[in-house]
Design an enzyme around this catalytic site. Structure first.
Site, mmCIF file in Angstrom:
data_model
loop_
_atom_site.group_PDB
_atom_site.id
_atom_site.type_symbol
_atom_site.label_atom_id
_atom_site.label_comp_id
_atom_site.label_asym_id
_atom_site.label_seq_id
_atom_site.Cartn_x
_atom_site.Cartn_y
_atom_site.Cartn_z
ATOM 1 N N GLU A 123 -36.398 11.148 -38.903
ATOM 2 C CA GLU A 123 -34.972 11.115 -39.209
ATOM 3 C C GLU A 123 -34.783 10.102 -40.268
ATOM 4 O O GLU A 123 -35.160 8.975 -39.941
ATOM 5 C CB GLU A 123 -34.257 11.052 -37.754
ATOM 6 C CG GLU A 123 -33.056 11.141 -38.190
ATOM 7 C CD GLU A 123 -32.063 11.046 -36.775
ATOM 8 O OE1 GLU A 123 -32.603 10.325 -35.916
ATOM 9 O OE2 GLU A 123 -30.795 11.629 -36.853
ATOM 10 N N HIS A 157 -26.730 15.884 -39.585
ATOM 11 C CA HIS A 157 -25.405 15.987 -39.340
ATOM 12 C C HIS A 157 -24.848 14.778 -40.097
ATOM 13 O O HIS A 157 -25.297 13.823 -40.651
ATOM 14 C CB HIS A 157 -25.008 15.559 -37.900
ATOM 15 C CG HIS A 157 -25.615 14.499 -37.297
ATOM 16 N ND1 HIS A 157 -25.420 13.054 -37.340
ATOM 17 C CD2 HIS A 157 -27.055 14.525 -36.596
ATOM 18 C CE1 HIS A 157 -26.347 12.501 -36.839
ATOM 19 N NE2 HIS A 157 -27.538 12.947 -36.360
ATOM 20 N N ASP A 171 -35.961 7.300 -31.265
ATOM 21 C CA ASP A 171 -34.730 7.540 -31.940
ATOM 22 C C ASP A 171 -33.813 6.463 -31.705
ATOM 23 O O ASP A 171 -32.913 6.500 -30.351
ATOM 24 C CB ASP A 171 -34.139 8.993 -31.576
ATOM 25 C CG ASP A 171 -32.897 9.421 -32.096
ATOM 26 O OD1 ASP A 171 -32.211 8.618 -33.035
ATOM 27 O OD2 ASP A 171 -32.326 10.496 -32.323
ATOM 28 N N GLU A 181 -33.497 15.616 -40.111
ATOM 29 C CA GLU A 181 -34.248 15.012 -39.178
ATOM 30 C C GLU A 181 -34.827 16.219 -38.443
ATOM 31 O O GLU A 181 -34.787 16.716 -37.414
ATOM 32 C CB GLU A 181 -33.388 14.511 -38.011
ATOM 33 C CG GLU A 181 -32.069 15.229 -37.626
ATOM 34 C CD GLU A 181 -31.093 14.575 -36.646
ATOM 35 O OE1 GLU A 181 -31.712 14.081 -35.605
ATOM 36 O OE2 GLU A 181 -30.156 14.288 -36.715
ATOM 37 N N TYR A 237 -41.244 20.206 -30.863
ATOM 38 C CA TYR A 237 -41.284 19.778 -29.813
ATOM 39 C C TYR A 237 -42.190 20.788 -28.896
ATOM 40 O O TYR A 237 -41.577 21.962 -28.659
ATOM 41 C CB TYR A 237 -40.011 19.544 -29.053
ATOM 42 C CG TYR A 237 -39.092 19.060 -29.896
ATOM 43 C CD1 TYR A 237 -39.048 17.586 -29.822
ATOM 44 C CD2 TYR A 237 -38.396 19.663 -30.785
ATOM 45 C CE1 TYR A 237 -38.218 16.779 -30.856
ATOM 46 C CE2 TYR A 237 -37.299 18.913 -31.693
ATOM 47 C CZ TYR A 237 -37.297 17.471 -31.772
ATOM 48 O OH TYR A 237 -36.750 16.590 -32.512
ATOM 49 N N ASP A 266 -14.086 -2.596 -10.786
ATOM 50 C CA ASP A 266 -13.087 -3.487 -11.842
ATOM 51 C C ASP A 266 -13.964 -3.852 -12.936
ATOM 52 O O ASP A 266 -13.682 -4.953 -13.561
ATOM 53 C CB ASP A 266 -12.464 -4.590 -11.073
ATOM 54 C CG ASP A 266 -13.271 -5.457 -10.473
ATOM 55 O OD1 ASP A 266 -14.748 -5.151 -10.379
ATOM 56 O OD2 ASP A 266 -13.046 -6.645 -9.942
ATOM 57 N N ASP A 290 -28.823 5.893 -37.781
ATOM 58 C CA ASP A 290 -29.564 6.883 -36.776
ATOM 59 C C ASP A 290 -31.045 7.162 -37.576
ATOM 60 O O ASP A 290 -30.862 7.907 -38.373
ATOM 61 C CB ASP A 290 -28.596 8.281 -37.040
ATOM 62 C CG ASP A 290 -29.110 9.288 -35.917
ATOM 63 O OD1 ASP A 290 -29.996 8.966 -35.339
ATOM 64 O OD2 ASP A 290 -28.562 10.266 -36.093
ATOM 65 N N ARG A 325 -40.174 14.053 -34.010
ATOM 66 C CA ARG A 325 -39.301 13.955 -35.184
ATOM 67 C C ARG A 325 -39.087 12.983 -35.883
ATOM 68 O O ARG A 325 -39.715 11.878 -35.620
ATOM 69 C CB ARG A 325 -37.643 13.872 -34.374
ATOM 70 C CG ARG A 325 -36.451 14.113 -34.959
ATOM 71 C CD ARG A 325 -35.306 14.164 -34.407
ATOM 72 N NE ARG A 325 -34.663 13.491 -33.506
ATOM 73 C CZ ARG A 325 -34.757 13.262 -32.079
ATOM 74 N NH1 ARG A 325 -35.328 14.486 -31.635
ATOM 75 N NH2 ARG A 325 -34.468 12.494 -31.547
ATOM 76 N N HIS A 357 -22.585 11.003 -35.045
ATOM 77 C CA HIS A 357 -22.229 12.367 -35.340
ATOM 78 C C HIS A 357 -20.936 11.974 -35.794
ATOM 79 O O HIS A 357 -19.831 12.348 -34.931
ATOM 80 C CB HIS A 357 -22.473 13.294 -34.172
ATOM 81 C CG HIS A 357 -23.879 13.324 -33.549
ATOM 82 N ND1 HIS A 357 -24.172 13.649 -32.364
ATOM 83 C CD2 HIS A 357 -25.211 13.000 -34.307
ATOM 84 C CE1 HIS A 357 -25.449 13.755 -32.352
ATOM 85 N NE2 HIS A 357 -25.931 13.412 -33.205
ATOM 86 N N HIS A 360 -32.602 14.770 -25.351
ATOM 87 C CA HIS A 360 -31.759 13.726 -25.152
ATOM 88 C C HIS A 360 -32.332 12.717 -24.075
ATOM 89 O O HIS A 360 -31.506 12.289 -23.019
ATOM 90 C CB HIS A 360 -30.284 13.956 -24.833
ATOM 91 C CG HIS A 360 -29.676 14.363 -26.272
ATOM 92 N ND1 HIS A 360 -28.243 14.864 -26.041
ATOM 93 C CD2 HIS A 360 -29.750 14.315 -27.614
ATOM 94 C CE1 HIS A 360 -27.836 15.368 -27.246
ATOM 95 N NE2 HIS A 360 -28.960 14.600 -28.129
ATOM 96 N N HIS A 413 -32.876 22.199 -32.679
ATOM 97 C CA HIS A 413 -31.756 21.403 -33.270
ATOM 98 C C HIS A 413 -31.429 21.875 -34.866
ATOM 99 O O HIS A 413 -32.244 22.425 -35.447
ATOM 100 C CB HIS A 413 -31.725 19.997 -32.983
ATOM 101 C CG HIS A 413 -32.811 19.506 -33.436
ATOM 102 N ND1 HIS A 413 -33.031 19.154 -34.631
ATOM 103 C CD2 HIS A 413 -34.041 18.783 -32.857
ATOM 104 C CE1 HIS A 413 -34.106 18.248 -34.954
ATOM 105 N NE2 HIS A 413 -34.675 18.255 -33.613
HETATM 106 N N1 GLY Z 1 -29.550 10.044 -32.429
HETATM 107 C C1 GLY Z 1 -28.754 11.316 -32.344
HETATM 108 C C2 GLY Z 1 -29.296 12.250 -33.243
HETATM 109 O O1 GLY Z 1 -30.135 12.179 -33.904
HETATM 110 O O2 GLY Z 1 -28.559 13.211 -33.778
HETATM 111 MN MN MN Z 2 -29.406 12.354 -35.819
HETATM 112 MN MN MN Z 3 -31.334 10.230 -34.083
#
Ligand code: GLY
Ligand code: MN
Ligand code: MN
Length: 423
Positions: A396, A341, A247, A372, A376, A37, A258, A394, A348, A230, A337
């Site tokens: 970003e 975005h 991130d 970004e 890797y 609950d 982000d 990365r 996103h 992720h 990737h």
């Molecule tokens: N934090 C998710 C991305 O960078 O797309």
């Molecule tokens: Mn991102």
């Molecule tokens: Mn990100």
């Protein structure tokens, strides 16, 4: 804060896109059960929120378009003293009518009856049929006599593509908090034991500075963990001489940020880390320089592939010809990737990438997108010189597209090696 006037403007823009004799229904998000609950903290559905700014659960926005004229109705939860004692105050019908500039406000218990009535002489139904909600089947059933069913989320998404000044102000506010969190991480990492401890420091800043929460689950990945894209477990020890990929971005008044920064645990980059980092940073800057209205996102991606591939060749990580390596997916192994975005109410953002004819939508002034690039290199990849193995990096940033150029909204968050090391 977004003013009511702006919501009214958004709704008129949506009405222009709708067919005549149509009914549009946007539902609030459903509260999500965590276990037994207990529930997750409630967060409004972004499309519903974008069209009216109402934050409560168990609500609906209905737009009826006849010929050119339209009527807008808001359905809200009924006041209930006992339930409000447990879950908090509800605005109720009367207050809602005073705040929201709609034609009428009804309570949710009248929804089915009113909707059945409104459906009567309509031809089309606009609705987000992808919502995970039992009310979707119910509406499909109620609207089964209507000739056409359309997905409303594409249309709302189109409106959400370009941000207003008020929206950009909120994204900037989110980024000012996120900046503080990343800078704190840079100065504290050395004295902390684990990824989750560092995550807690970051999210403490989010909460303390008035952000609702993280805009997505923070990734705090030390060493080889950064090679899991992720990675959200965040439960391992911080190891000396390794990098941490962070991130993390907060959500402020419904707007996301982000940001990824990759920093050394002990405050100093090793030579190999420095070489790879500098290469990725120069690619990131080069791509940001390309961002302006009219450019295609896929062209930015293609350029980032070329530049990263050249960089990996010059570091001795890949061998061969740039074009061939990309074509044979040899680069994809290390850069799996996309370049970025859309970002806004959702990290996103759900604004479309293609128009209804399937053609790519170019960058438009007012869009916010991430840039970004990342590389890797798994620790067990014996094809790569040993000193680079187990490194994931990365970088970003969040970029506002303008007519002739762009504005890096996260420009103040340190990413130069000297700046990071200085903290
Ligand atoms: N934090 C998710 C991305 O960078 O797309
Ligand atoms: Mn991102
Ligand atoms: Mn990100």
């Amino acid at each position: 804060m977004i003013k009511e006037k702006e919501y009214v403007k958004r709704r008129s823009a949506l009405v222009k896109k709708l067919k005549r004799h149509s009914i549009t229904i946007l539902l609030s998000a459903k509260a999500q059960q965590r276990s037994n609950d207990t529930e997750y903290p409630y967060r409004q559905n972004s499309n519903f929120y974008y069209m009216c700014g109402f934050k409560e659960d168990n609500a609906a926005l209905v737009i009826v378009k006849k010929d050119k004229n339209s009527k807008t109705y808001l359905f809200v939860q009924k006041k209930d003293e006992l339930l409000e004692l447990w879950t908090g105050k509800r605005l109720g019908k009367k207050e809602a009518k005073a705040i929201f500039n709609v034609d009428a406000v009804f309570t949710m218990d009248k929804f089915d009856k009113q909707i059945t009535e409104l459906f009567k002489d309509k031809l089309s139904l606009y609705f987000d049929f992808t919502m995970k909600d039992e009310r979707v089947d119910q509406l499909r059933e109620l609207g089964s006599n209507l000739l056409c069913h359309y997905n409303i989320s594409h249309k709302v998404g189109e409106l959400r593509l370009c941000k207003s000044n008020a929206e950009i102000t909120l994204i900037k506010k989110a980024l000012s908090i996120t900046k503080e969190a990343h800078h704190l991480a840079m100065s504290k990492a050395k004295n902390l034991n684990s990824e989750d401890e560092l995550q807690a420091e970051i999210e403490y800043v989010f909460k303390k500075r008035g952000a609702y929460s993280d805009a997505y689950t923070s990734i705090v990945a030390c060493g080889n963990n950064a090679n899991t894209l992720h990675y959200i477990k965040n439960d391992e020890k911080l190891q000396n001489n390794k990098l941490i990929l962070i991130d993390a971005g907060c959500e402020y008044d419904y707007y996301a940020s982000d940001i990824t920064r990759t920093i050394p645990v002990n405050g100093k980059f090793t030579q190999a880390q420095k070489e790879l980092y500098s290469m990725i940073l120069s690619v990131e800057k080069e791509i940001i320089r390309m961002v302006k209205a009219g450019v295609m996102r896929t062209d930015l991606h293609t350029k980032s592939e070329e530049l990263l591939c050249e960089g990996l060749i010059s570091l001795g990580i890949l061998k061969g010809d740039v074009k061939k390596l990309i074509k044979k997916k040899k680069l994809k192994k290390y850069y799996p990737h996309g370049i970025g975005h859309w970002m806004g109410l959702d990290v996103h953002d759900t604004g479309p990438y293609k128009d209804t004819k399937g053609k790519e939508i170019p960058l438009l002034a007012g869009m916010v997108m991430t840039v970004e690039p990342g590389i890797y290199i798994p620790e067990d990849d014996t094809s790569v010189p040993k000193r680079f193995r187990g490194i994931g990096i990365r970088i970003e940033d969040d970029i506002l597209v303008t007519k002739d150029a762009c504005e890096n909204l996260s420009n103040e968050i340190f990413k130069e090696i000297e700046d990071i090391e200085s903290l």
